[in-house]
Design a protein around this motif. Sequence first.
Motif, PDB file in Angstrom:
ATOM      1  N   LYS A   6      54.662  36.489  34.696  1.00  0.00           N
ATOM      2  CA  LYS A   6      54.174  35.923  35.832  1.00  0.00           C
ATOM      3  C   LYS A   6      52.857  35.087  35.874  1.00  0.00           C
ATOM      4  O   LYS A   6      52.532  34.222  36.244  1.00  0.00           O
ATOM      5  CB  LYS A   6      54.026  36.886  36.931  1.00  0.00           C
ATOM      6  N   TYR A   7      52.001  35.832  34.939  1.00  0.00           N
ATOM      7  CA  TYR A   7      50.853  35.203  34.775  1.00  0.00           C
ATOM      8  C   TYR A   7      50.545  34.416  33.445  1.00  0.00           C
ATOM      9  O   TYR A   7      49.561  33.350  33.672  1.00  0.00           O
ATOM     10  CB  TYR A   7      49.638  36.198  34.883  1.00  0.00           C
TER      11      TYR A   7
ATOM     12  N   THR B 119      52.007  47.492  42.440  1.00  0.00           N
ATOM     13  CA  THR B 119      50.696  46.785  42.401  1.00  0.00           C
ATOM     14  C   THR B 119      50.807  45.630  43.106  1.00  0.00           C
ATOM     15  O   THR B 119      50.315  45.197  43.951  1.00  0.00           O
ATOM     16  CB  THR B 119      50.132  46.526  41.010  1.00  0.00           C
ATOM     17  N   ASP B 120      52.028  44.939  42.914  1.00  0.00           N
ATOM     18  CA  ASP B 120      52.254  43.638  43.395  1.00  0.00           C
ATOM     19  C   ASP B 120      53.143  43.471  44.807  1.00  0.00           C
ATOM     20  O   ASP B 120      53.152  42.525  45.564  1.00  0.00           O
ATOM     21  CB  ASP B 120      52.856  42.642  42.294  1.00  0.00           C
TER      22      ASP B 120
ATOM     23  N   TYR C 109      42.371  42.605  35.962  1.00  0.00           N
ATOM     24  CA  TYR C 109      43.327  42.281  36.430  1.00  0.00           C
ATOM     25  C   TYR C 109      43.331  42.355  37.995  1.00  0.00           C
ATOM     26  O   TYR C 109      42.742  43.512  38.522  1.00  0.00           O
ATOM     27  CB  TYR C 109      44.630  42.846  36.042  1.00  0.00           C
TER      28      TYR C 109
ATOM     29  N   TYR D 180      54.288  40.912  33.903  1.00  0.00           N
ATOM     30  CA  TYR D 180      52.871  40.421  34.057  1.00  0.00           C
ATOM     31  C   TYR D 180      52.809  39.388  33.300  1.00  0.00           C
ATOM     32  O   TYR D 180      52.289  38.302  33.567  1.00  0.00           O
ATOM     33  CB  TYR D 180      52.003  41.507  33.775  1.00  0.00           C
TER      34      TYR D 180
ATOM     35  N   GLU E  26      57.710  33.454  36.603  1.00  0.00           N
ATOM     36  CA  GLU E  26      58.278  34.834  36.789  1.00  0.00           C
ATOM     37  C   GLU E  26      59.653  35.054  36.737  1.00  0.00           C
ATOM     38  O   GLU E  26      60.214  35.923  36.011  1.00  0.00           O
ATOM     39  CB  GLU E  26      57.645  35.560  38.269  1.00  0.00           C
TER      40      GLU E  26
ATOM     41  N   TYR F  43      54.707  47.047  38.708  1.00  0.00           N
ATOM     42  CA  TYR F  43      54.714  45.879  39.201  1.00  0.00           C
ATOM     43  C   TYR F  43      54.981  46.111  40.627  1.00  0.00           C
ATOM     44  O   TYR F  43      54.419  45.500  41.689  1.00  0.00           O
ATOM     45  CB  TYR F  43      55.462  44.745  38.683  1.00  0.00           C
TER      46      TYR F  43
ATOM     47  N   LYS G 182      46.456  48.201  45.017  1.00  0.00           N
ATOM     48  CA  LYS G 182      45.625  47.445  44.510  1.00  0.00           C
ATOM     49  C   LYS G 182      44.860  47.925  43.362  1.00  0.00           C
ATOM     50  O   LYS G 182      44.570  47.032  42.458  1.00  0.00           O
ATOM     51  CB  LYS G 182      44.676  46.407  45.328  1.00  0.00           C
TER      52      LYS G 182
ATOM     53  N   ALA H  64      45.811  41.753  41.387  1.00  0.00           N
ATOM     54  CA  ALA H  64      47.441  41.220  41.533  1.00  0.00           C
ATOM     55  C   ALA H  64      47.449  40.062  42.613  1.00  0.00           C
ATOM     56  O   ALA H  64      46.384  39.862  43.417  1.00  0.00           O
ATOM     57  CB  ALA H  64      47.966  42.638  42.634  1.00  0.00           C
ATOM     58  N   ASN H  65      48.328  39.162  42.303  1.00  0.00           N
ATOM     59  CA  ASN H  65      48.681  37.979  42.989  1.00  0.00           C
ATOM     60  C   ASN H  65      47.629  37.216  43.044  1.00  0.00           C
ATOM     61  O   ASN H  65      47.189  36.628  43.991  1.00  0.00           O
ATOM     62  CB  ASN H  65      49.116  38.430  44.551  1.00  0.00           C
TER      63      ASN H  65
END
Length: 457
Positions: A264-265, A41-42, A398, A261, A270, A38, A47, A400-401
């Motif tokens: 958060k998603y 990536t975030d 996927y 993940y 989160e 995380y 990315k 990110a964000n």
Amino acid sequence: MTTPASSDRLSFKEKLAYGLGDTASNFYFQAFNLFLSYYYTDVVGIKDAAAVGTLLGTMPILVALLNPVIGVVADRTSTRWGKFRPWILWGAVPYGILGYIMFTTPDVSLAGKLTYAYLTYTLMLITYAAINTPYGALMGVMSPSSEDRTSLSSYRFACAFLGALLIGWLVPVLKDVLTPAGGVPADGFRNTMAIFAVLSVGMFLYTFFNTRERVAAPVNQRTSLGRDLGDLRSNGPWLVLFFVAFLNLTNVGLRSGAGIYYFKYAVGNEGALGTFNLVGFLCFILGALSTKLFTAHFSRRSLMIVLTIINAAGIGGCYFVAPHNLVALYVLNIIGSFAAGPTPAIVWSLYADTADFGEWKFGRRATGLIFSATVMVQKIGLAIGGGMIGWLLSYYGYEANAVQTPRALHGINLLFSLLPGCFALLAGLAIVFYRLDEPQVKQMEQELAARKAAAAT
């Protein structure tokens, strides 16, 4: 091996000192498992999730090949502090510094960030191997008693879960609290890991100064790497645990890294991950502290099979629960975590038994090789689990964000539940083939004690 006199039995202070070494290890081990993918990536902004997956899935495997080398060298190390303790002293400060540097990614191009990630992660893995491999082997030489080692192992993993609890609970909070006004999330991660870096160095030094090595190799043992490796290949009980370690750590790599993940998603909160982790790790610790109660009534082999399968059910069952149903998720988390609590303490005591088995059967002891080869396969399993996160996130689309597609959400759910649950189930089934039972362990202890008594006369 001699039967320990009362003065040689492990004290509470020494058990705690040894356990705190795994608290220090888990400050980074769990930070990497729970947040590194995380973070890259975030937070850092790499990315390409597949590129992150390749980093996390390949470098630990390559570095893991060093573990047996370190184990062999440690077996041949001879200092006034013993074979394994000095490695903890030598590695403590570099370990703390490199773990902190990993979370200080400079503001450069994406290619530069990925290069920095490869460099710092690889150096950290090497340092981790240099300190943690001898640390694991140290348990095998602190006492010749299987009972004492099981108790020591329970302290180790209660302390390990304490480290995991602090990371899983506090990092989601501290990374926000320690982000300065006008700063970015990366600042919060850096400041948080600075705290854990200092604590980890202090704990490793405490381990070094407050533990002893009591079990020596046979007096007339000749050192031969070829024979050591041959003995290892013929050590049936260890080979079974080799596969168990791979399956278990693949499960851990998947489940741990997918959690942030998922919350958060899929859950959409989160921040709830910190409380979820706190409850899980508290149950881990409670389970670890119950190890002696369990082993007083059941064989370690039977416990490993049953508890690992219960843990698998707790993990895999989350796939069939809606993400907004936090009550059901918590119930499964509590059941699975408590069941998993005693298993690390038990399985590491079994590794120490396999070192005894090797000495008993072949007349040679290679504790460092036994433990380092185990750590190697654990790291390979962990790397594959961590790598699968990035690879499967990319496969399921996927981003990110961003708002995730139903397909991406399904992939995240699989990573958090069904896939790690399947690996845990396979680990439980593999233990069925472990045949070194408690009566044979006691017999080995007695025969090894008799051999060393005869050699001393």
